[in-house]
Design an enzyme around this catalytic site. Sequence first.
Site, PDB file in Angstrom:
ATOM      1  CG  ASN A 182      -0.507   0.291   2.497  1.00 51.01           C
ATOM      2  OD1 ASN A 182       0.615   0.778   2.628  1.00 51.01           O
ATOM      3  ND2 ASN A 182      -1.287   0.026   3.526  1.00 51.01           N
ATOM      4  CE  LYS A 183       4.030   1.987   4.361  1.00 57.09           C
ATOM      5  NZ  LYS A 183       3.079   0.946   4.768  1.00 57.09           N
ATOM      6  CG  ASN A 184       3.605   7.200  -1.860  1.00 55.83           C
ATOM      7  OD1 ASN A 184       2.605   6.800  -1.265  1.00 55.83           O
ATOM      8  ND2 ASN A 184       3.929   8.475  -1.931  1.00 55.83           N
TER       9      ASN A 184
END
Length: 415
Positions: A182-184
């Site tokens: 879910n990170k960039n």
Amino acid sequence: MPDNFLPFSKPCISQAAKDEVSACLSSGWITTGPRVQAFEKALTNYLQAPFVSALATATAGLHLSLLSMGLQPGDEVITTPLTFVATLNVIALCGAKPVLVDIDDTYNMDVSQVEAAITSDTKVILPVHLTGLPVDLDSLYTLAQKYDLRILEDAAQAIGTHYKGRPIGSFGDTQVFSFHPNKNMTTGEGGCISSSDESLMQQVNILKFHGIDKNAWDRYGKKGNQHYDVPMPGYKYNMMDIQAALGIHQLAALENFIQQRTRIAERYLEKLADWPQITLPQLPTSYQYRHSWHLFAIKINEDAAKMNRDTFMQKMVEKGIGTGLHYEPPHLYRYYRETFGFKVGDYPKAEDTGSRIVSLPLFADMTLTEQDRVISAMAEIFEQCGEHTQNRLYAKNSEHSGPGLQPGGGLAFAK
Ligand SMILES: Cc1ncc(COP(=O)(O)O)c(C=O)c1O
């Protein structure tokens, strides 16, 4: 639940990245090797960091950084009560004590409270750049110098964040980034440490692979010699080439991802301005930064919304929209209450925020139509929900002994 469920987050993976993973799988070398080396080099360039080490997760990075800073049982680490539990877990796993200072309106640690929390046992200050917004670091580095402390920045959410014109990772002591899905940007699971401390990084590189003083690629590659020494017992925290294959392409796309996230975030700020049912993210005015917009986290104003955060999240799910909870204050989890004596009321701002915060959908290839769907769903929910009133989430008189569901759907923490 509708078929076209809109998640709060999803990775954006190019065909080139999929082809690279496939090429890695066919290459005969899938664990730590040349692709991890190439990824570390690309990270070093992107972050403008002196030294970078790729790892299995950011949690592994936080753990190894603290161990390599020499953290010992009885030492204290100053951090925030509004973070993912991993930030506190790694401190506890080293036998040390988390010392918390409350947050300010930006959701980040209130740096003006840090000096008062320093004792003779303090070894490390561990700020968290929550949501991708940088903590005001200058004052922390001044304190670190004054009291001879280390700084470990939990930058799990902050790859691509800038503070006063410089990328997080390009200056200061030591930083840890996450590449969780879910990170960039993602490597499946994964993370890295950047540091200006060469000897810390040498120790990290040994500790991340069993304490062996040579990496597997050097041992098994063409030049390899399979003897090694073990100067200290270590962990199994290495990143695989399969992960790095993905990471190389994700990193190349990161600036574009951040631009797209920024466009969505700025549009939320504009379209949701002045809604009485919510409080928008508060942004610092006293220093210059680039937000990487990992999360767009609002707070539910329970009186105006006539519902609590959990009811809002449930109603969004019923409309086919996912939201995220970042975070319940970790000091109120059972282990932390029982081990360190934390209780409801210790950090009022973090507890209030933790009971009202909710992350709206935000990902790089989110369309404006998808965003409009989120905004319309919120408008309908707030319009329809005038009729029922829900309890506050942290009910001080609850009979629950820890976090648990309340009849009204909310979480309760007992004192
Ligand atoms: C603030 C913070 N710290 C640490 C972590 C742990 O990262 P990882 O899942 O890569 O171990 C996360 C991940 O969500 C995080 O958000």
